[in-house]
Structures are given as C-alpha cells and as structure tokens.
Design an enzyme around this catalytic site. Structure first.
Site, short mmCIF file in Angstrom:
data_model
loop_
_atom_site.label_atom_id
_atom_site.label_comp_id
_atom_site.label_asym_id
_atom_site.label_seq_id
_atom_site.Cartn_x
_atom_site.Cartn_y
_atom_site.Cartn_z
CB SER A 139 24.53 16.84 0.22
OG SER A 139 23.55 17.85 0.22
CE1 TYR A 142 20.51 12.99 -0.75
CE2 TYR A 142 20.84 15.18 0.18
CZ TYR A 142 21.08 14.26 -0.82
OH TYR A 142 21.91 14.58 -1.87
N1 LIG Z 1 21.52 16.97 -7.60
C1 LIG Z 1 21.73 17.61 -6.46
O1 LIG Z 1 21.18 18.72 -6.24
C2 LIG Z 1 22.67 17.03 -5.43
C3 LIG Z 1 23.05 17.84 -4.37
C4 LIG Z 1 23.90 17.33 -3.40
C5 LIG Z 1 24.37 16.04 -3.51
N2 LIG Z 1 23.98 15.25 -4.55
C6 LIG Z 1 24.49 13.88 -4.60
O2 LIG Z 1 25.10 13.63 -5.87
C7 LIG Z 1 25.05 12.24 -6.15
C8 LIG Z 1 24.54 12.03 -7.57
O3 LIG Z 1 23.17 12.37 -7.62
P1 LIG Z 1 22.47 13.09 -8.85
O4 LIG Z 1 21.98 14.38 -8.36
O5 LIG Z 1 23.33 13.05 -10.04
O6 LIG Z 1 21.18 12.15 -9.00
P2 LIG Z 1 20.63 11.23 -10.20
O7 LIG Z 1 19.37 10.65 -9.66
O8 LIG Z 1 20.55 12.01 -11.45
O9 LIG Z 1 21.74 10.09 -10.34
C9 LIG Z 1 21.93 9.10 -9.35
C10 LIG Z 1 22.38 7.81 -10.02
O10 LIG Z 1 22.58 6.83 -8.98
C11 LIG Z 1 22.05 5.60 -9.44
N3 LIG Z 1 21.70 4.73 -8.30
C12 LIG Z 1 20.67 4.88 -7.43
N4 LIG Z 1 20.65 3.86 -6.56
C13 LIG Z 1 21.69 3.05 -6.89
C14 LIG Z 1 22.18 1.84 -6.36
N5 LIG Z 1 21.58 1.24 -5.32
N6 LIG Z 1 23.28 1.27 -6.93
C15 LIG Z 1 23.88 1.85 -8.01
N7 LIG Z 1 23.45 3.00 -8.55
C16 LIG Z 1 22.37 3.59 -8.01
C17 LIG Z 1 20.80 5.99 -10.24
O11 LIG Z 1 20.37 4.95 -11.10
C18 LIG Z 1 21.32 7.23 -10.97
O12 LIG Z 1 21.90 6.87 -12.20
C19 LIG Z 1 24.16 11.62 -5.07
O13 LIG Z 1 24.97 11.04 -4.07
C20 LIG Z 1 23.40 12.82 -4.51
O14 LIG Z 1 22.98 12.61 -3.19
C21 LIG Z 1 23.13 15.72 -5.52
#
Ligand SMILES: NC(=O)c1ccc[n+]([C@@H]2O[C@H](COP(=O)([O-])OP(=O)(O)OC[C@H]3O[C@@H](n4cnc5c(N)ncnc54)[C@H](O)[C@@H]3O)[C@@H](O)[C@H]2O)c1
Length: 265
Positions: free
Chosen positions: A142, A155
């Site tokens: 991130s 986080y």
């Molecule tokens: N959205 C943002 O602004 C952002 C920014 C920086 C980093 N990220 C990172 O991107 C990645 C994806 O996140 P996102 O934003 O798409 O969120 P999201 O919540 O839309 O998707 C996350 C997915 O991970 C799954 N998940 C959660 N716990 C789990 C587990 N224990 N085992 C298997 N699957 C699991 C959830 O069911 C979900 O489908 C994450 O690592 C997040 O930290 C997101």
C-alpha cells in the site's frame, strides 16, 4: 513475463475489489485462473462471469491466514490446471482505530491475513513456481508501506512488512526464474473500508464515502498492476496520491510524518 496468455495465475482475495478486477484483466489476456477467497458467494459470482466469456477458472475457498489450508492449496490448483506460473497475494483487511483503543485480537487478525497469509502464500507456492520456466509473485502492499497513518497502525505495520519482505525476496530470487513485484496502491474504490474493523461507525461511513468519491476505479488499478508484471517491475505505485506520498516521504522523511500528525489532529 512478456505474456500472461495460457499462464496459470492464482489470485487471493479474488471475490471483491482489486482482486476481482485483476481476475477480469488477466482472464482477458487468455490466462487460466485459480481464484481464492473466504467469500464463497463472491467467488462463485466472478468464476461464473469469467467462465461465461470462455475462460478456464477454478475457485478455491481458503482462508489465507490458515496455514493448513495454504499448505494444501498449491497441490489442489496443480491438480486442476497442471502447473502454477503466477501468484498474486492480494487478500487483505484493515483495522481503523487508534492502537490504544482496539483489541490485541484485532491486531492479530490483521497481521495474520495481511502479512502471515502473504508469507504462507510465498512459502508454499514457491516450490511450484520454481518449476515454471517464467514465474511471478505479486504482493499487495500500500502507500502505507512507505509512510505510517495514525488510526491505521496495524495496517501500516503490515504493509511496511510486505514491502520489506517482498524486496528481500526479489533479491533472493534474482538468479531464479521467479520475479517479484510489490504493489503500492493509493486510494482505490473497493470494499476494504466497508469490511474493516472500525470502532466508529460514522467515521467508517465517511471514509468509505471519500474512497468511493476520490478513489481510482479497480479496473484501472488492475491494468497498472498487470502491466507491471508484464514489464517485470520490482514495484508499482498506483495512483497520484501514492506517488505524491512516496515522493514526499523520500525527500522529507521526518517532516512528512510530522505533517501527517498535524493534519490528523
Ligand atoms: N482499496 C484500497 O484503497 C487499497 C489501497 C492500498 C492497498 N490495498 C490492498 O489491496 C488488497 C485488496 O484489497 P481491496 O481494496 O480490493 O479490498 P476488498 O475488501 O474489496 O477485497 C479484499 C478481498 O480479500 C478477501 N479476504 C479477506 N480476508 C481473507 C482471508 N483471510 N482469506 C482469503 N481471502 C480474504 C475478502 O473476502 C475480499 O474478497 C488488500 O491487500 C489491500 O490491503 C487496497
């Protein structure tokens, strides 16, 4: 990796957000997909959508923080598709509260998924990836892998951990056929805030609203990530906010953190 065509690609957290968009972008390039998530109905929806467009897709309900499940997962995927070329460690969660206010269970929950789950993925898939003539690991960090956010201490810790771990792995694997890319997104429209553990429901609704309003669409973020894999990049920064934060933290390592504190108060 010049092309993802006919490569076997594993995506964790594929039922929502960035993972779901990555599944669509990679399926469009003709890859075979193994989609992993704890959300069974979400997995089913994306698997059916991609199968209808002619993609070969398998779905695997697994919790990335569960060591036994992650140890068994690669052989189940090899049984389904014959090999594994790409692993995308995307599953992640967030806790939005002051460290002093949230429980140690919340801290453990987050670290188990965001950091330990990703390490399990790398450890248990690596022997299979090494058998591929051209393999790739993608680890989701991130912009909080560069700087730390108050109210997001765990986080920030997990994402800085992902960066440290992934960059070491990139160096260790340099003489093998496995490349590693670390991804540093800024604000992306997804469900991560809606499903986070936050003590203040009003703050959660407001943060979610801001993410929806100003965040980058997931399909745009996914395209940038896929292109970074095709170009074998060590890291990819996704979004103007993440680029600005990385630049300011690099030029003003102390003052930038002070500014964050001032802004936060
Ligand atoms: N959205 C943002 O602004 C952002 C920014 C920086 C980093 N990220 C990172 O991107 C990645 C994806 O996140 P996102 O934003 O798409 O969120 P999201 O919540 O839309 O998707 C996350 C997915 O991970 C799954 N998940 C959660 N716990 C789990 C587990 N224990 N085992 C298997 N699957 C699991 C959830 O069911 C979900 O489908 C994450 O690592 C997040 O930290 C997101």
């Amino acid at each position: 990796m010049k092309t993802l065509h006919q490569k076997v690609v594993v995506i964790t957290g594929a039922a929502s957000g960035i993972g779901q968009a990555l599944a669509r972008a990679i399926a469009a390039r003709g890859a075979v997909l193994a989609l992993v998530d704890i959300d069974e109905s979400g997995l089913q929806a994306i698997s059916e959508e991609l199968s209808k467009t002619g993609s070969t897709v398998s779905s695997h309900r697994a919790d990335v923080s569960d060591r036994a499940s992650m140890e068994q997962l690669p052989s189940a995927i090899v049984t389904a598709h014959g090999s594994i070329d790409v692993l995308i460690n995307n599953a992640g969660v967030s806790v939005g509260a002051m460290f002093d206010d949230h429980s140690i269970e919340d801290a453990e929950w987050l670290l188990d998924i965001n950091l330990k789950g990703l390490i399990y993925g790398c450890k248990f898939f690596l022997p299979y990836l090494k058998q591929s003539p051209e393999a790739h690991i993608v680890n989701l960090s991130s912009m909080f892998g560069f700087f730390s956010m108050p109210g997001q201490a765990m986080y920030s810790a997990s994402k800085a951990g992902v960066r440290g771990f992934s960059e070491a792995l990139w160096t260790e694997l340099a003489s093998t056929t496995v490349r590693v890319t670390t991804v540093h997104p800024g604000t992306i429209r997804s469900n991560v805030i809606r499903t986070s553990r936050m003590l203040d429901a009003d703050a959660q609704a407001k943060a979610s609203e801001l993410q929806e309003k100003y965040g980058m669409p997931t399909d745009k973020a996914a395209e940038k990530i896929v292109r970074a894999v095709e170009r074998k990049k060590l890291r990819v920064i996704v979004g103007a906010d993440a680029h600005i934060a990385e630049f300011l933290k690099r030029i003003f390592p102390v003052s930038f953190q002070r500014f964050i504190g001032f802004f936060f108060r």
